[in-house]
Design a protein around this motif. Structure first.
Motif, PDB file in Angstrom:
ATOM      1  N   HIS A 160       0.849  -1.195   0.000  1.00 21.70           N
ATOM      2  CA  HIS A 160       0.000   0.000   0.000  1.00 21.70           C
ATOM      3  C   HIS A 160       0.884   1.244   0.000  1.00 21.70           C
ATOM      4  O   HIS A 160       1.878   1.298   0.730  1.00 21.70           O
ATOM      5  CB  HIS A 160      -0.916   0.004   1.224  1.00 21.70           C
ATOM      6  N   GLY A 161       0.516   2.227  -0.810  1.00 20.44           N
ATOM      7  CA  GLY A 161       1.282   3.457  -0.893  1.00 20.44           C
ATOM      8  C   GLY A 161       0.967   4.415   0.239  1.00 20.44           C
ATOM      9  O   GLY A 161      -0.198   4.631   0.572  1.00 20.44           O
ATOM     10  N   GLU A 162       2.006   5.001   0.806  1.00 19.77           N
ATOM     11  CA  GLU A 162       1.790   5.932   1.910  1.00 19.77           C
ATOM     12  C   GLU A 162       1.113   7.221   1.452  1.00 19.77           C
ATOM     13  O   GLU A 162       0.510   7.940   2.257  1.00 19.77           O
ATOM     14  CB  GLU A 162       3.121   6.261   2.596  1.00 19.77           C
ATOM     15  N   ALA A 163       1.175   7.521   0.142  1.00 21.89           N
ATOM     16  CA  ALA A 163       0.548   8.726  -0.403  1.00 21.89           C
ATOM     17  C   ALA A 163      -0.720   8.384  -1.180  1.00 21.89           C
ATOM     18  O   ALA A 163      -1.144   9.155  -2.048  1.00 21.89           O
ATOM     19  CB  ALA A 163       1.528   9.467  -1.300  1.00 21.89           C
ATOM     20  N   ASP A 164      -1.341   7.249  -0.854  1.00 24.25           N
ATOM     21  CA  ASP A 164      -2.556   6.817  -1.555  1.00 24.25           C
ATOM     22  C   ASP A 164      -3.662   7.847  -1.336  1.00 24.25           C
ATOM     23  O   ASP A 164      -4.065   8.113  -0.205  1.00 24.25           O
ATOM     24  CB  ASP A 164      -2.995   5.453  -1.035  1.00 24.25           C
ATOM     25  N   GLU A 165      -4.154   8.417  -2.432  1.00 23.53           N
ATOM     26  CA  GLU A 165      -5.177   9.454  -2.372  1.00 23.53           C
ATOM     27  C   GLU A 165      -6.589   8.899  -2.548  1.00 23.53           C
ATOM     28  O   GLU A 165      -7.576   9.641  -2.434  1.00 23.53           O
ATOM     29  CB  GLU A 165      -4.906  10.500  -3.472  1.00 23.53           C
ATOM     30  N   VAL A 166      -6.692   7.594  -2.804  1.00 24.65           N
ATOM     31  CA  VAL A 166      -7.999   6.968  -3.019  1.00 24.65           C
ATOM     32  C   VAL A 166      -8.427   6.161  -1.796  1.00 24.65           C
ATOM     33  O   VAL A 166      -9.494   6.383  -1.220  1.00 24.65           O
ATOM     34  CB  VAL A 166      -7.962   6.062  -4.269  1.00 24.65           C
ATOM     35  N   ILE A 167      -7.586   5.218  -1.398  1.00 26.98           N
ATOM     36  CA  ILE A 167      -7.809   4.423  -0.189  1.00 26.98           C
ATOM     37  C   ILE A 167      -6.632   4.676   0.741  1.00 26.98           C
ATOM     38  O   ILE A 167      -5.511   4.258   0.446  1.00 26.98           O
ATOM     39  CB  ILE A 167      -7.890   2.913  -0.514  1.00 26.98           C
ATOM     40  N   PRO A 168      -6.824   5.379   1.839  1.00 25.20           N
ATOM     41  CA  PRO A 168      -5.685   5.695   2.712  1.00 25.20           C
ATOM     42  C   PRO A 168      -5.013   4.444   3.243  1.00 25.20           C
ATOM     43  O   PRO A 168      -5.667   3.425   3.490  1.00 25.20           O
ATOM     44  CB  PRO A 168      -6.317   6.518   3.842  1.00 25.20           C
ATOM     45  N   VAL A 169      -3.707   4.514   3.397  1.00 21.56           N
ATOM     46  CA  VAL A 169      -2.949   3.374   3.898  1.00 21.56           C
ATOM     47  C   VAL A 169      -3.434   2.952   5.277  1.00 21.56           C
ATOM     48  O   VAL A 169      -3.308   1.784   5.673  1.00 21.56           O
ATOM     49  CB  VAL A 169      -1.440   3.692   3.913  1.00 21.56           C
ATOM     50  N   SER A 170      -4.047   3.863   6.005  1.00 21.15           N
ATOM     51  CA  SER A 170      -4.562   3.535   7.338  1.00 21.15           C
ATOM     52  C   SER A 170      -5.629   2.446   7.280  1.00 21.15           C
ATOM     53  O   SER A 170      -5.812   1.703   8.252  1.00 21.15           O
ATOM     54  CB  SER A 170      -5.135   4.788   8.014  1.00 21.15           C
ATOM     55  N   ALA A 171      -6.331   2.321   6.141  1.00 16.87           N
ATOM     56  CA  ALA A 171      -7.339   1.265   6.003  1.00 16.87           C
ATOM     57  C   ALA A 171      -6.670  -0.107   6.042  1.00 16.87           C
ATOM     58  O   ALA A 171      -7.151  -1.031   6.705  1.00 16.87           O
ATOM     59  CB  ALA A 171      -8.121   1.447   4.710  1.00 16.87           C
ATOM     60  N   SER A 172      -5.548  -0.255   5.350  1.00 14.42           N
ATOM     61  CA  SER A 172      -4.811  -1.521   5.378  1.00 14.42           C
ATOM     62  C   SER A 172      -4.156  -1.741   6.733  1.00 14.42           C
ATOM     63  O   SER A 172      -4.052  -2.873   7.217  1.00 14.42           O
ATOM     64  CB  SER A 172      -3.750  -1.549   4.272  1.00 14.42           C
ATOM     65  N   GLN A 173      -3.712  -0.658   7.357  1.00 17.66           N
ATOM     66  CA  GLN A 173      -3.104  -0.781   8.680  1.00 17.66           C
ATOM     67  C   GLN A 173      -4.127  -1.287   9.694  1.00 17.66           C
ATOM     68  O   GLN A 173      -3.832  -2.174  10.503  1.00 17.66           O
ATOM     69  CB  GLN A 173      -2.520   0.573   9.109  1.00 17.66           C
ATOM     70  N   ARG A 174      -5.335  -0.733   9.640  1.00 16.89           N
ATOM     71  CA  ARG A 174      -6.377  -1.196  10.559  1.00 16.89           C
ATOM     72  C   ARG A 174      -6.755  -2.645  10.265  1.00 16.89           C
ATOM     73  O   ARG A 174      -7.007  -3.431  11.195  1.00 16.89           O
ATOM     74  CB  ARG A 174      -7.610  -0.292  10.460  1.00 16.89           C
ATOM     75  N   TYR A 175      -6.790  -2.993   8.993  1.00 21.10           N
ATOM     76  CA  TYR A 175      -7.138  -4.364   8.623  1.00 21.10           C
ATOM     77  C   TYR A 175      -6.121  -5.354   9.197  1.00 21.10           C
ATOM     78  O   TYR A 175      -6.491  -6.436   9.676  1.00 21.10           O
ATOM     79  CB  TYR A 175      -7.192  -4.491   7.098  1.00 21.10           C
ATOM     80  N   GLY A 176      -4.855  -5.004   9.160  1.00 14.69           N
ATOM     81  CA  GLY A 176      -3.819  -5.913   9.617  1.00 14.69           C
ATOM     82  C   GLY A 176      -3.629  -5.970  11.121  1.00 14.69           C
ATOM     83  O   GLY A 176      -3.055  -6.937  11.639  1.00 14.69           O
ATOM     84  N   GLN A 177      -4.128  -4.960  11.828  1.00 17.61           N
ATOM     85  CA  GLN A 177      -3.881  -4.880  13.275  1.00 17.61           C
ATOM     86  C   GLN A 177      -4.392  -6.093  14.034  1.00 17.61           C
ATOM     87  O   GLN A 177      -3.743  -6.575  14.959  1.00 17.61           O
ATOM     88  CB  GLN A 177      -4.519  -3.604  13.834  1.00 17.61           C
ATOM     89  N   SER A 178      -5.566  -6.584  13.664  1.00 16.26           N
ATOM     90  CA  SER A 178      -6.178  -7.691  14.409  1.00 16.26           C
ATOM     91  C   SER A 178      -6.056  -9.019  13.676  1.00 16.26           C
ATOM     92  O   SER A 178      -6.720  -9.992  14.045  1.00 16.26           O
ATOM     93  CB  SER A 178      -7.661  -7.383  14.669  1.00 16.26           C
ATOM     94  N   ARG A 179      -5.220  -9.058  12.632  1.00 14.01           N
ATOM     95  CA  ARG A 179      -5.072 -10.278  11.831  1.00 14.01           C
ATOM     96  C   ARG A 179      -3.588 -10.623  11.726  1.00 14.01           C
ATOM     97  O   ARG A 179      -2.860 -10.048  10.920  1.00 14.01           O
ATOM     98  CB  ARG A 179      -5.688 -10.082  10.446  1.00 14.01           C
ATOM     99  N   ALA A 180      -3.169 -11.581  12.529  1.00 12.34           N
ATOM    100  CA  ALA A 180      -1.745 -11.926  12.612  1.00 12.34           C
ATOM    101  C   ALA A 180      -1.209 -12.499  11.310  1.00 12.34           C
ATOM    102  O   ALA A 180       0.010 -12.531  11.112  1.00 12.34           O
ATOM    103  CB  ALA A 180      -1.527 -12.917  13.757  1.00 12.34           C
ATOM    104  N   TRP A 181      -2.082 -12.951  10.440  1.00 13.94           N
ATOM    105  CA  TRP A 181      -1.650 -13.573   9.179  1.00 13.94           C
ATOM    106  C   TRP A 181      -1.424 -12.545   8.067  1.00 13.94           C
ATOM    107  O   TRP A 181      -1.118 -12.908   6.940  1.00 13.94           O
ATOM    108  CB  TRP A 181      -2.694 -14.594   8.720  1.00 13.94           C
ATOM    109  N   VAL A 182      -1.582 -11.269   8.393  1.00 17.17           N
ATOM    110  CA  VAL A 182      -1.434 -10.199   7.403  1.00 17.17           C
ATOM    111  C   VAL A 182      -0.083  -9.513   7.569  1.00 17.17           C
ATOM    112  O   VAL A 182       0.296  -9.114   8.671  1.00 17.17           O
ATOM    113  CB  VAL A 182      -2.564  -9.154   7.537  1.00 17.17           C
TER     114      VAL A 182
END
Length: 213
Positions: A160-182
């Motif tokens: 995920h790009g840190e400068a993503d202007e469409v889907i913020p990288v924080s969305a992927s960060q939140r997705y991975g926080q509670s999923r150890a397999w990510v």
């Protein structure tokens, strides 16, 4: 050998820069890469549910494993397919469209209310080089999916790009926080990730993902 499937993003197509890049790279390894056109049969009736069904029809007979590579909305589609299909053994997600409704709909402003009342929204479609209408059913279908239910522990590598202007990288960060397999790799780029395709490919080879049974 797994079946490899690449899923393009929203308002994109099988001839996108990333799709073509990965198809050529797979060819050098002598491995077929399926790249379906998720706009078919009619972009105006696109939905996440329809995408999932389209991918499901591409699956090989059991027990052959499947690896899904998904870009943006194709990445969200891949995650939902993997939730239901045990044949999926690996996910490679490129700027996946997690929290898509929350990220995109507020930016539409008054257009969103027009979409609700008129039933269609004109969307700039990059694969067609022109705008195409999209039915409001796309939103209603998307809102029926709760990403909190994506709990199947499928090994998942996200770029995920840190400068993503469409889907913020924080969305992927939140997705991975509670999923150890990510595993999330943050790149210095925008939503397209086209400048990092070669680096992404090298990472897949270093991690031996393409060689997994």
């Amino acid at each position: 050998m797994p079946t490899y499937i690449y899923l393009h993003g929203f308002a994109s197509g099988p001839k996108s820069a990333k799709a073509v890049f990965f198809q050529r790279k797979f060819e050098t390894l002598g491995i077929p890469l399926l790249v379906p056109d998720l706009n078919e049969p009619d972009f105006s009736q696109l939905s996440l549910t329809r995408n999932i069904a389209a991918v499901d029809r591409l699956f090989p007979p059991l027990p052959q494993p499947v690896v899904l590579i998904g870009s943006s909305f194709g990445g969200l589609t891949a995650a939902w397919v993997a939730q239901e299909r045990l044949q999926v053994k690996q996910l490679i997600l490129l700027a996946p469209a997690f929290e898509f409704a929350q990220a995109w709909l507020p930016r539409l402003g008054d257009q969103f209310f027009q979409w609700q009342t008129q039933g269609y929204l004109e969307v700039e479609h990059y694969a067609y080089g022109q705008s195409r209408p999209l039915n409001y059913g796309f939103v209603e279908d998307l809102q029926a999916y709760d990403e909190g239910q994506l709990t199947r522990p499928v090994p998942t590598l996200i770029f995920h790009g840190e400068a993503d202007e469409v889907i913020p990288v924080s969305a992927s960060q939140r997705y991975g926080q509670s999923r150890a397999w990510v595993e999330l790799q943050v790149l210095r780029e925008d939503h397209g990730l086209t400048e990092n395709c070669e680096d992404i490919w090298q990472t897949l080879q270093i991690k031996n993902i393409l060689g997994r049974p």
